[in-house]
Motif scaffolding. Structure first.
Motif, PDB file in Angstrom:
ATOM      1  N   ILE A 124      16.349  45.777  -0.287  1.00 36.67           N
ATOM      2  CA  ILE A 124      15.506  44.601  -0.484  1.00 36.67           C
ATOM      3  C   ILE A 124      14.045  45.040  -0.415  1.00 36.67           C
ATOM      4  N   ARG A 125      13.228  44.465  -1.257  1.00 36.54           N
ATOM      5  CA  ARG A 125      11.802  44.777  -1.278  1.00 36.54           C
ATOM      6  C   ARG A 125      11.000  43.642  -0.669  1.00 36.54           C
ATOM      7  N   LEU A 126       9.762  43.959  -0.317  1.00 35.12           N
ATOM      8  CA  LEU A 126       8.857  42.974   0.269  1.00 35.12           C
ATOM      9  C   LEU A 126       7.978  42.362  -0.805  1.00 35.12           C
ATOM     10  N   ARG A 127       7.653  41.088  -0.586  1.00 30.12           N
ATOM     11  CA  ARG A 127       6.703  40.429  -1.475  1.00 30.12           C
ATOM     12  C   ARG A 127       5.279  40.764  -1.051  1.00 30.12           C
ATOM     13  N   LYS A 128       4.363  40.653  -1.954  1.00 27.57           N
ATOM     14  CA  LYS A 128       2.950  40.836  -1.653  1.00 27.57           C
ATOM     15  C   LYS A 128       2.449  39.607  -0.918  1.00 27.57           C
ATOM     16  N   VAL A 129       1.989  39.812   0.330  1.00 27.73           N
ATOM     17  CA  VAL A 129       1.559  38.703   1.184  1.00 27.73           C
ATOM     18  C   VAL A 129       0.115  38.943   1.588  1.00 27.73           C
ATOM     19  N   GLY A 130      -0.710  37.922   1.467  1.00 30.99           N
ATOM     20  CA  GLY A 130      -2.111  38.026   1.851  1.00 30.99           C
ATOM     21  C   GLY A 130      -2.307  37.876   3.341  1.00 30.99           C
ATOM     22  N   LEU A 131      -3.470  38.332   3.819  1.00 28.97           N
ATOM     23  CA  LEU A 131      -3.755  38.275   5.250  1.00 28.97           C
ATOM     24  C   LEU A 131      -3.841  36.840   5.745  1.00 28.97           C
ATOM     25  N   SER A 132      -4.399  35.929   4.928  1.00 31.38           N
ATOM     26  CA  SER A 132      -4.492  34.534   5.335  1.00 31.38           C
ATOM     27  C   SER A 132      -3.114  33.916   5.514  1.00 31.38           C
ATOM     28  N   GLN A 133      -2.180  34.239   4.622  1.00 25.35           N
ATOM     29  CA  GLN A 133      -0.828  33.720   4.748  1.00 25.35           C
ATOM     30  C   GLN A 133      -0.128  34.297   5.978  1.00 25.35           C
ATOM     31  N   ILE A 134      -0.395  35.569   6.284  1.00 27.06           N
ATOM     32  CA  ILE A 134       0.196  36.178   7.486  1.00 27.06           C
ATOM     33  C   ILE A 134      -0.316  35.482   8.740  1.00 27.06           C
ATOM     34  N   PHE A 135      -1.628  35.213   8.801  1.00 23.06           N
ATOM     35  CA  PHE A 135      -2.185  34.550   9.967  1.00 23.06           C
ATOM     36  C   PHE A 135      -1.626  33.141  10.122  1.00 23.06           C
ATOM     37  N   ASP A 136      -1.490  32.409   9.047  1.00 25.37           N
ATOM     38  CA  ASP A 136      -0.943  31.059   9.132  1.00 25.37           C
ATOM     39  C   ASP A 136       0.474  31.074   9.684  1.00 25.37           C
ATOM     40  N   ARG A 137       1.277  32.028   9.228  1.00 26.90           N
ATOM     41  CA  ARG A 137       2.654  32.111   9.713  1.00 26.90           C
ATOM     42  C   ARG A 137       2.696  32.535  11.180  1.00 26.90           C
TER      43      ARG A 137
END
Length: 682
Positions: A124-137
């Motif tokens: 399985i591969r990872l999706r491209k996730v932005g830093l803002s989305q990481i912080f929100d999660r």
């Protein structure tokens, strides 16, 4: 006719009662190493009293930092369990009772070698996730961290729809997946060289990723790793609760670097909190910052360590902490990565905590930070001189030897304050060159520890009384003619220009004065000193097959050979060398280091020179019979026998153990005192 005691003898005459009662028993165990190519096990030592009562070995560390250097995997167990910790060898019982020593369990665990992990390519591969989305999660997960994880459709949709990349044909089957599948996928993704290997102590100082509030590409990678680890940890907790066992047992089954990443995510969740704030022009927008929850408690620990070590510039440390203890919850001063990690409370288990808390003390004196920059390499065979004192890592041979000096302590893995040396600058970081001592203990010997050190000797039906005796010392006079003169250093000869001066290694020797002469004893081997555990009662009988020889400490200055290891002989001495030579490799040499603490320093220095590890015991805690059997169990040929008052530190530490707010408000500045006449004799 010999009097015999058999197994059918009445209870009052049983040998287990008269000989073994309260005696130390030495055992060794093994646990399997999961996810390893060779599937080698992890060995650990076990100490018991006769009767099956397991005992805990005392520690010499005087601060609460030592308790935070271990990560127990099963908190339901009563008492420390070194074989059930994330870090191996475990730091639970690493420090022996006396400064500069280790426990029996730590010495056995040192035989373990890290196994090569199995690398699996994730499907399985990872999706491209932005830093803002990481912080929100991450902010969302902190809000719901007290709520048990529920394997619901929204949770699965977020994992497989926002974080993981899967083919369209399998997206429809996500809701039918199991927690075990999620755990397997996340662990395989985190077991990759792409992420930060947090099992490496040199990469455990993560404060630089968030302390300054500016996040680059490496910081984005760190937060992404934390997010995946939290998602994995939540699923592990739910799965273990459903099965009815501790989540620590699932961490054991995870690959090594994945388990350390999960441990970091737990510390991250417990000690750091996200705050969202808004800035006005010209930087209009919403921003995130991390605020440490335990900053003030960590500052108390730093001050505690500073006072225990008698840190020469405690006034500057107090002033720096007073600035940091303002109303702001975030870190206000500019700390380096190691200091920020410790003050944030995200210190991973293992030896890295020793370097991080020391970094906080050094950062309080900016003028000396650059000179002691070599400490960030976390090299165990090193130490430094700081103004009027020297400090040594607990795994450095200099610290192991000087730990026997009066006033030396083991504080958070640092031995000090120790002897000042004129061979180094007043502020000087130094690397020590030494040869690894030959290992007498092998993994094959671990299987025979119990039989090799039984109080009754060889098991048999009848035990003749004449086969046992009460061991005694050959001399009981106190030797007061030995004194430590100085600590001498000399650079290791190298090709000109081949080594950076800051990375230059040094030979080290301890110079002693005895009988009107000076004797330099070079610390050339990296040996170990085991602190003997306490037995009860104070005396036991010894089986005759356990052979030993006693000698006074001052005769070590002329000793040339023992247990197959040889050194030089002082030809000008009148001492008979024949009486000091042992050719039986199983015979134990008992060094009577009574009297001044310098005698114990000489005994340890001689062991380092000869390349012989030793068992260190105090006659008020451990009887001579149990100490000799401890040497047989550990395959050691030397015992250093001392008195209790040599390790009693009656001098009160300057200041209170925990500094109150009134003390923080007092910052005294002034010139530093020069070294006094208490330094070494020239």
């Amino acid at each position: 006719m010999k009097e015999r005691i058999s197994q059918s003898t009445p209870y009052q005459l049983r040998p287990e009662i008269h000989i073994c009662s309260g005696a130390l028993l030495f055992r060794a165990g093994s646990l399997p190493a999961h996810h390893a190519v060779d599937n080698r096990g992890h060995f650990h030592g076990i100490l018991e009293l006769s009767g099956g009562t397991r005992i805990l070995e005392a520690t010499s560390s005087t601060t609460t930092i030592a308790g935070g250097m271990s990560f127990p995997l099963d908190e339901s167990l009563e008492g420390p369990a070194p074989w059930m910790t994330l870090e191996q060898p475990s730091m639970t019982l690493a420090f022996g009772r006396y400064p500069g020593t280790v426990t029996f369990g730590r010495y056995i665990a040192k035989l373990n070698r890290p196994s090569a992990p199995i690398q699996r390519s994730p499907k399985i591969r990872l999706r491209k996730v932005g830093l803002s989305q990481i912080f929100d999660r991450l902010m969302h997960l902190q809000d719901v961290r007290a709520v048990p994880f529920a394997s619901t459709a929204p949770e699965k949709r977020y994992l497989w729809g926002q974080l993981l990349l899967e083919s369209e044909s399998e997206i429809d089957n996500v809701n039918n997946g199991t927690l075990e599948r999620d755990i397997d996928v996340l662990s395989s993704l985190l077991n990759s060289d792409v992420w930060i290997d947090l099992s490496d102590k040199r990469q455990q100082s993560v404060g630089g990723y968030y302390a300054l509030g500016t996040y680059d590409t490496s910081a984005e990678l760190f937060f992404h790793q934390i997010l995946l680890s939290i998602e994995l940890d939540r699923r592990i907790g739910t799965c273990s609760s459903r099965e009815g066992y501790s989540s620590g047992y699932m961490l054991i089954a995870l690959p090594r670097r994945v388990a350390w990443s999960v441990a970091m995510s737990r510390l991250f969740n417990q000690n750091l909190a996200f705050e969202e704030f808004q800035l006005t022009a010209p930087h209009v927008g919403h921003y995130h910052r991390l605020v440490p929850r335990t900053k003030f408690a960590q500052m108390e620990k730093v001050l505690d360590v500073g006072y225990a070590l008698k840190w020469p510039t405690m006034e500057q440390v107090e002033a720096r902490m007073m600035v940091e203890s303002g109303w702001c919850r975030e870190l206000t001063c500019r700390w380096d990565s190691a200091s920020s990690t410790f003050l944030s409370g995200v210190t991973l288990p293992g030896p890295a905590a020793s370097w991080q808390v020391l970094s906080c003390l050094i950062d309080s004196s900016p003028a000396h930070r650059r000179v002691l920059g070599g400490l960030h390499e976390m090299r165990t065979q090193s130490g430094f001189q700081y103004l009027s004192n020297t400090y040594w890592h607990w795994e450095c041979i200099v610290g192991k030897v000087l730990g026997a000096m009066e006033g030396s302590k083991n504080v958070a893995g640092w031995i000090g304050p120790c002897l000042y040396t004129p061979d180094l600058a007043r502020v000087h970081y130094v690397r020590i060159y030494q040869v690894r001592a030959p290992e007498r203990m092998t993994k094959q010997d671990l299987r025979s520890i119990a039989g090799r050190s039984e109080p009754l000797g060889t098991l048999q039906d009848r035990y003749p009384v004449s086969d046992f005796h009460s061991p005694s010392l050959g001399h009981r006079t106190l030797i007061n003619s030995v004194r430590v003169e100085k600590l001498a250093f000399a650079p290791r000869p190298t090709l000109a220009g081949s080594v950076d001066p800051s990375r230059e290694e040094h030979h080290v020797a301890v110079q002693f004065a005895a009988n009107g002469r000076s004797y330099p004893v070079r610390l050339r081997h990296d040996v170990s000193f085991i602190a003997a555990a306490a037995c009860c009662p104070s005396t036991h009988l010894l089986f005759n097959d356990y052979t030993y020889q006693t000698t006074q400490v001052d005769k070590l200055l002329y000793k040339c050979e023992w247990a197959g290891m040889s050194g030089r002989v002082d030809k000008r001495s009148d001492v008979s060398v024949d009486d000091l030579t042992g050719r039986d490799k199983d015979k134990v040499l008992v060094i009577e280091a009574f009297g001044a603490a310098d005698n114990a320093v000489l005994a340890r220095a001689w062991c380092s020179y000869m390349g012989l590890s030793a068992v260190v015991a105090c006659q008020d805690h451990t009887c001579l019979a149990c100490t000799i059997r401890a040497a047989y169990a550990s395959r050691m040929a030397v015992v250093i026998y001392t008195l209790q008052q040599q390790y009693d530190d009656t001098e009160p530490a300057p200041g209170a153990p925990l500094v109150q707010s009134e003390q923080l408000k007092k910052s005294v500045t002034g010139d530093l005192d020069e070294p006094t006449s208490s330094g070494p004799v020239q």
